[in-house]
Design a protein around this motif. Structure first.
Motif, PDB file in Angstrom:
ATOM      1  N   UNK A   1      69.442  56.494  29.381  1.00  0.00           N
ATOM      2  CA  UNK A   1      70.134  56.003  30.574  1.00  0.00           C
ATOM      3  C   UNK A   1      70.839  54.666  30.363  1.00  0.00           C
ATOM      4  N   UNK A   2      70.363  53.876  29.388  1.00  0.00           N
ATOM      5  CA  UNK A   2      70.966  52.574  29.134  1.00  0.00           C
ATOM      6  C   UNK A   2      70.588  51.505  30.133  1.00  0.00           C
ATOM      7  N   UNK A   3      69.599  51.766  30.974  1.00  0.00           N
ATOM      8  CA  UNK A   3      69.222  50.822  32.033  1.00  0.00           C
ATOM      9  C   UNK A   3      67.711  50.651  32.085  1.00  0.00           C
ATOM     10  N   UNK A   4      67.262  49.399  32.034  1.00  0.00           N
ATOM     11  CA  UNK A   4      65.835  49.105  32.148  1.00  0.00           C
ATOM     12  C   UNK A   4      65.332  49.494  33.530  1.00  0.00           C
ATOM     13  N   UNK A   5      66.114  49.174  34.554  1.00  0.00           N
ATOM     14  CA  UNK A   5      65.689  49.439  35.926  1.00  0.00           C
ATOM     15  C   UNK A   5      65.636  50.942  36.214  1.00  0.00           C
ATOM     16  N   UNK A   6      66.638  51.678  35.745  1.00  0.00           N
ATOM     17  CA  UNK A   6      66.621  53.131  35.930  1.00  0.00           C
ATOM     18  C   UNK A   6      65.501  53.777  35.124  1.00  0.00           C
ATOM     19  N   UNK A   7      65.228  53.231  33.933  1.00  0.00           N
ATOM     20  CA  UNK A   7      64.144  53.773  33.110  1.00  0.00           C
ATOM     21  C   UNK A   7      62.808  53.653  33.829  1.00  0.00           C
ATOM     22  N   UNK A   8      62.578  52.525  34.481  1.00  0.00           N
ATOM     23  CA  UNK A   8      61.330  52.341  35.225  1.00  0.00           C
ATOM     24  C   UNK A   8      61.215  53.368  36.338  1.00  0.00           C
ATOM     25  N   UNK A   9      62.304  53.603  37.063  1.00  0.00           N
ATOM     26  CA  UNK A   9      62.292  54.603  38.142  1.00  0.00           C
ATOM     27  C   UNK A   9      61.995  55.991  37.603  1.00  0.00           C
ATOM     28  N   UNK A  10      62.620  56.339  36.474  1.00  0.00           N
ATOM     29  CA  UNK A  10      62.440  57.684  35.917  1.00  0.00           C
ATOM     30  C   UNK A  10      61.046  57.886  35.336  1.00  0.00           C
ATOM     31  N   UNK A  11      60.447  56.828  34.776  1.00  0.00           N
ATOM     32  CA  UNK A  11      59.064  56.952  34.301  1.00  0.00           C
ATOM     33  C   UNK A  11      58.128  57.207  35.473  1.00  0.00           C
TER      34      UNK A  11
END
Length: 342
Positions: free
Chosen positions: A44-54
């Motif tokens: 995703x290239x995004x730390x914030x989006x990665x947290x949501x997806x985890x």
């Protein structure tokens, strides 16, 4: 990072979790949380989006525990959920930068050396989040080591691949999953995986990482210290002297790119240090590379205002790239404040 449970322990935890034991479920999945976070970030290239997806992945795993048939490991099962959640988000076009991530230049930008057709939606990844993840992840030998596989050069190139090719390349070349496992994760055939991997490798190429100073080595510390002194002093000549002949300055998601000491120096003089503005740099690390939290001085007050994150890409004794991220919302992930008092 918690140790992964052994086979017998896993069976016991699965049985307990299947009966509704939340603590057993957490013991089962927590050892994989950090690597899942990095995986989602790569896609995703995004730390914030990665947290949501985890979070979505672990919730889906909890709800779908009854359907887990144990044909694959818990790790592979979690990667299947996470990968497909990320692909769904990419297909839906749900990934967009946060409002304050879209930098609005205060002054007209100089003519760029290159203008991308599409912006790169990319955020820096704090090195502190990589701690505890083995340099060589479990599974067959992978092409990229953990730090190389989160380098900005790799991530920037990766973001330009179609989502399915992106996922195949990460699963095969970074994480070392076998083609049959990737086919099962993506619900496709081995032939389709092989074909997608070949196209992805051809499009991606591989950025040279030769002669990169080791993290926190004397050579890296010296280059970083010299750069910080020159940058804080607003010394264009000193900064330019540290650049390679083909150095890049980029500012994701802005599509403007400046290449070469002359173009980069002109940008620094007319935009970054216009009107005698001065910056204070606080060292940190991002994407396995030296970085800084940037703070802009205000001559009217003793307060330094946050001005994003600056990441250096080093080659030999010089700087090959300056990547500036303007989103101040990223600073807390690096343990950096929104303002400083002098």
């Amino acid at each position: 990072m918690r140790e992964q449970p052994q086979a017998g322990e896993t069976d016991d935890l699965l049985s307990l979790a299947g009966s509704g034991d939340g603590e057993a479920f957490r013991a089962l999945v927590e050892p994989h949380r950090r690597e899942l976070h990095v995986h989602c970030y790569r896609l995703l290239g995004s730390v914030q989006d990665a947290e949501d997806l985890v979070q979505e992945t672990l919730l889906a795993a909890w709800r779908g525990l009854g359907g887990y048939e144990r044909r694959a490991s818990v790790r592979t099962w979690l990667y299947r959920i996470a990968t497909n959640r990320c692909l769904n988000a990419l297909r839906a076009g749900a990934r967009r930068p946060h409002e304050n991530a879209v930098h609005r230049p205060e002054v007209p930008m100089p003519e760029p050396s290159h203008h991308r057709a599409e912006p790169i939606w990319l955020e820096p990844y704090p090195d502190v989040l990589l701690e505890g993840i083995a340099e060589q992840v479990p599974g067959p030998a992978a092409r990229y080591e953990v730090r190389e596989s989160v380098s900005l050069a790799f991530l920037t190139a990766l973001q330009q691949l179609p989502p399915r090719q992106r996922a195949v390349l990460v699963l095969r070349d970074v994480l070392g999953f076998r083609a049959v496992e990737v086919a099962d994760i993506l619900g496709t055939t081995e032939n389709a995986v092989t074909s997608a991997l070949r196209r992805a490798r051809g499009a991606l190429g591989r950025a040279s990482r030769e002669d990169v100073p080791l993290p926190d080595s004397p050579r890296e510390r010296r280059i970083v210290a010299d750069f910080a002194r020159a940058f804080e002093a607003g010394d264009v000549g000193a900064v330019v002297a540290m650049l390679t002949g083909d150095a890049w300055l980029t500012m994701p998601p802005l599509p403007l790119e400046y290449q070469g000491p002359v173009a980069v120096g002109h940008f620094l003089a007319t935009v970054v240090w216009r009107g005698g503005r001065r910056h204070v740099l606080i060292p940190t690390r991002a994407n396995g590379q030296p970085a800084f939290g940037c703070y802009l001085s205000d001559p009217r007050t003793p307060i330094l205002h946050a001005h994003g994150v600056l990441v250096l890409t080093l080659t030999g004794e010089r700087i090959a790239a300056l990547t500036r991220f303007h989103d101040n919302a990223l600073l807390p992930a690096f343990g950096l404040p929104r303002s400083l008092h002098v």
